[in-house]
Design an enzyme around this catalytic site. Structure first.
Site, PDB file in Angstrom:
ATOM      1  CG  ASP A 201      -0.353   0.002   2.519  1.00  0.00           C
ATOM      2  OD1 ASP A 201       0.875  -0.193   2.606  1.00  0.00           O
ATOM      3  OD2 ASP A 201      -1.075   0.184   3.525  1.00  0.00           O
ATOM      4  CB  SER A 202       4.582   1.695  -0.063  1.00  0.00           C
ATOM      5  OG  SER A 202       4.776   0.546  -0.852  1.00  0.00           O
TER       6      SER A 202
ATOM      7  CE  LYS B 251       3.060  -6.070   3.667  1.00  0.00           C
ATOM      8  NZ  LYS B 251       2.562  -4.903   4.468  1.00  0.00           N
TER       9      LYS B 251
ATOM     10  CD  GLU C 106       0.440  -1.652   7.970  1.00  0.00           C
ATOM     11  OE1 GLU C 106       0.170  -0.893   8.930  1.00  0.00           O
ATOM     12  OE2 GLU C 106       0.928  -1.247   6.898  1.00  0.00           O
TER      13      GLU C 106
ATOM     14  CD  GLU D  16       7.876  -0.661   7.725  1.00  0.00           C
ATOM     15  OE1 GLU D  16       6.927  -1.334   7.301  1.00  0.00           O
ATOM     16  OE2 GLU D  16       8.103   0.506   7.317  1.00  0.00           O
TER      17      GLU D  16
HETATM   18  O1  KIV Z   1       3.522  -1.108   1.676  1.00  0.00           O
HETATM   19  C1  KIV Z   1       4.647  -1.639   1.574  1.00  0.00           C
HETATM   20  O2  KIV Z   1       5.364  -1.426   0.591  1.00  0.00           O
HETATM   21  C2  KIV Z   1       5.077  -2.522   2.651  1.00  0.00           C
HETATM   22  C3  KIV Z   1       6.490  -3.005   2.653  1.00  0.00           C
HETATM   23  C4  KIV Z   1       7.467  -1.950   2.605  1.00  0.00           C
HETATM   24  C5  KIV Z   1       6.744  -3.994   3.723  1.00  0.00           C
HETATM   25  O3  KIV Z   1       4.300  -2.844   3.497  1.00  0.00           O
END
Ligand code: KIV
Length: 271
Positions: A50-51, A119, A121, A187
């Site tokens: 989500d980055s 994924k 969190e 992280e």
């Molecule tokens: O959103 C992302 O890119 C991430 C990674 C950097 C672990 O969660």
């Protein structure tokens, strides 16, 4: 001699899980088809993080990322991935309410993007949701330590798990592994804590700023290529300065246009 080029088998979440204690897992993010093709050639796991909201859409945090954005980028990346295990992030607000909400949105990500896993969190408080998804056919990767979707509670993007807080984060990672997560992202933790958790839990830890003792590493691809240069976290190693090269090329192009050096004869068409 066979005319068919050799194809590497597709890696699955179970294959990643089986890498515990073996060759470290190489993981990068990707958000587009061309980048996914490049990452897929070299890495074991491709993460549509989500980055994407910050890196491609210019958002100030990951909080504004939507399911629609993750579906769109997940589909684009899936078109470029043949070999690596493909994981898509669940965005903020799409899974925290209940295991049922998480199931609906995770199923949508798998069905509409073709990814193999999601994924999410959060630590022990997400363990029930992880078990709910895994028992219903959705492989899950956990993410503890600095969890960017909780930036407002954490008070910034600081190193987590210093001092007594380390025990809580170790417990969070253990709870996710016991709930059935096939891997857990660690992280921004002190190196010793990253190593300790990696020794304690039965599934691979994928570190980002959590030291060399993790079972694998992940970086944001635009960070390591020097394309996303708004800021550079200490844990990022720049393998290239592509942002600098791109700025140079764009300036040269604009200068050529203004001085009538581009297009040249070889760029035109005859009658
Ligand atoms: O959103 C992302 O890119 C991430 C990674 C950097 C672990 O969660």
């Amino acid at each position: 001699m066979s005319a068919t080029p050799e194809r590497k088998p597709r890696l699955t979440p179970s294959d990643i899980r089986a890498r515990k204690g073996g060759v470290p897992v190489a993981c990068l993010t990707a958000y587009t088809t061309p980048m996914a093709k490049l990452v897929d050639r070299a890495c074991d796991l491709v993460l549509v993080g989500d980055s994407v909201g910050m890196v491609l859409h210019g958002l100030p945090s990951t909080l504004g990322v939507t399911m629609e954005m993750m579906v769109l980028h997940g589909r684009a990346v899936a078109r470029g991935v043949d070999h690596a295990c493909l994981v898509v992030d669940m965005p903020f607000g799409s899974y925290e309410e209940s295991p049922q909400q998480a199931m609906r949105n995770a199923a949508r990500l798998l069905a509409e993007t073709g990814c193999q896993a999601v994924k999410l969190e959060g630590g022990r408080h997400m363990a029930e949701t992880v078990a709910f998804l895994v028992t219903r056919g959705i492989p899950v990767m956990g993410h503890v330590g600095l969890t960017p979707q909780a930036v407002n509670v954490l008070g910034g993007y600081k190193v987590q798990g210093r001092g007594a807080d380390g025990d809580r984060i170790a417990d969070d990672a253990a709870a996710l592994a016991e709930a059935g997560a096939f891997a857990v992202v660690l992280e921004k933790l002190p190196e010793a804590l990253g190593t300790r958790i990696s020794r304690q839990i039965a599934v691979p830890t994928i570190g980002i700023g959590a030291g060399a003792g993790c079972d694998g590493q992940v970086l944001v691809v635009d960070d390591m290529l020097g394309i996303f240069s708004d800021f550079k976290p200490k844990f990022v190693k720049r393998y290239e300065e592509q942002g600098v090269a791109a700025a140079r090329a764009i300036a040269a192009y604009a200068d050529d246009v203004r001085n009538r050096r581009f297009p040249a004869a070889e760029h035109g068409f005859s009658e």
